[in-house]
Design a protein around this motif. Sequence first.
Motif, PDB file in Angstrom:
ATOM      1  N   ILE A  67       0.838  -1.198   0.000  1.00 54.45           N
ATOM      2  CA  ILE A  67       0.000   0.000   0.000  1.00 54.45           C
ATOM      3  C   ILE A  67       0.874   1.250   0.000  1.00 54.45           C
ATOM      4  N   GLY A  68       1.940   1.186   0.787  1.00 49.71           N
ATOM      5  CA  GLY A  68       2.835   2.323   0.890  1.00 49.71           C
ATOM      6  C   GLY A  68       3.827   2.122   2.017  1.00 49.71           C
ATOM      7  N   LEU A  69       4.574   3.153   2.328  1.00 51.46           N
ATOM      8  CA  LEU A  69       5.516   3.106   3.441  1.00 51.46           C
ATOM      9  C   LEU A  69       4.787   3.513   4.710  1.00 51.46           C
ATOM     10  N   HIS A  70       4.931   2.709   5.758  1.00 50.64           N
ATOM     11  CA  HIS A  70       4.227   2.940   7.014  1.00 50.64           C
ATOM     12  C   HIS A  70       5.183   3.501   8.075  1.00 50.64           C
ATOM     13  N   VAL A  71       4.629   4.304   8.976  1.00 53.72           N
ATOM     14  CA  VAL A  71       5.400   4.909  10.054  1.00 53.72           C
ATOM     15  C   VAL A  71       4.616   4.772  11.355  1.00 53.72           C
ATOM     16  N   VAL A  72       5.290   4.370  12.434  1.00 54.70           N
ATOM     17  CA  VAL A  72       4.647   4.298  13.749  1.00 54.70           C
ATOM     18  C   VAL A  72       4.559   5.717  14.316  1.00 54.70           C
ATOM     19  N   ALA A  73       3.337   6.230  14.436  1.00 51.02           N
ATOM     20  CA  ALA A  73       3.143   7.570  14.992  1.00 51.02           C
ATOM     21  C   ALA A  73       2.956   7.528  16.504  1.00 51.02           C
ATOM     22  N   SER A  74       2.367   6.456  17.007  1.00 51.82           N
ATOM     23  CA  SER A  74       2.249   6.241  18.451  1.00 51.82           C
ATOM     24  C   SER A  74       2.004   4.758  18.688  1.00 51.82           C
ATOM     25  N   PHE A  98       8.142   0.897   8.482  1.00 48.18           N
ATOM     26  CA  PHE A  98       8.058  -0.521   8.141  1.00 48.18           C
ATOM     27  C   PHE A  98       7.320  -0.681   6.814  1.00 48.18           C
ATOM     28  N   GLY A  99       7.428  -1.885   6.249  1.00 46.81           N
ATOM     29  CA  GLY A  99       6.874  -2.143   4.930  1.00 46.81           C
ATOM     30  C   GLY A  99       7.781  -1.666   3.806  1.00 46.81           C
ATOM     31  N   GLU A 100       9.042  -1.348   4.155  1.00 45.92           N
ATOM     32  CA  GLU A 100       9.953  -0.742   3.176  1.00 45.92           C
ATOM     33  C   GLU A 100      10.428  -1.729   2.106  1.00 45.92           C
ATOM     34  N   LEU A 101      10.503  -3.011   2.443  1.00 48.23           N
ATOM     35  CA  LEU A 101      10.982  -3.979   1.445  1.00 48.23           C
ATOM     36  C   LEU A 101      10.036  -4.060   0.247  1.00 48.23           C
ATOM     37  N   ALA A 102       8.742  -4.096   0.512  1.00 51.09           N
ATOM     38  CA  ALA A 102       7.768  -4.148  -0.581  1.00 51.09           C
ATOM     39  C   ALA A 102       7.764  -2.854  -1.380  1.00 51.09           C
ATOM     40  N   VAL A 103       8.005  -1.726  -0.704  1.00 47.60           N
ATOM     41  CA  VAL A 103       8.106  -0.447  -1.404  1.00 47.60           C
ATOM     42  C   VAL A 103       9.337  -0.444  -2.302  1.00 47.60           C
ATOM     43  N   PHE A 104      10.427  -1.000  -1.793  1.00 48.57           N
ATOM     44  CA  PHE A 104      11.692  -1.002  -2.518  1.00 48.57           C
ATOM     45  C   PHE A 104      11.609  -1.812  -3.810  1.00 48.57           C
TER      46      PHE A 104
END
Length: 229
Positions: A42-49, A75-81
Amino acid sequence: MTNLTLNIKNLTPAAHTALMENSFRKTYSHNEYVYLQDDEVIGLHVVASGHIRLSYLMEDGTAVIYRILPKGECFGELAVFDRGNQCDMATSLGESVVLTVPIRTFRDLAKRYPEIEAALGHLVADRYRDYVELTRILSLSSLSARLSQSILRLVDKLGTTAVVKGRKVPAIGSIVTQSDLGLMARGARGNVNRTLKEWEQRGWVAVRDREILILDREKLNAVSFNDEP
């Protein structure tokens, strides 16, 4: 949530702001999936809290937890890459807020800010190190060795501390359960509990309000060198 600082190397302030301003926000309840293994990216994810648990299914169907991410981690960076499917699973620990930069938006921003691609490369390299470390830990023959290394690796990644008799020590918060530790160290929860109690009697750790406090890091680290069943 532009005040959130991403834990990504070599990302310029302008690129950082662009990523945050072009993300959408979603709140997840405890143990809710952000994505499943083999899901489309879907995209690159970031933990906000909160915290996010990363795990993957082995060939026999058992799950292995290889990372627990605090605020600011991506996280999810490998699929984005590689634009492929997800190779792991991401679930929330407690109520957690996740920001997501959609894949097309991410690609457009990477054209405007070339440093974003370099930063993505650093993320992929860091995650590869995670896999290498996990492989090393799971190759240890005894649960005590695997558990000691999993705990020390976890406190280093989370960076959380507690105060014991005026001394600041590394700590694992109550958000991480003994079942989680079992999935990290390839051991049953009951055996993890017995090992922790043994270490507590020896004064290596303390368990307080479901937190695990590291009192003697050297002794815990030495367990893996002995690697005794």
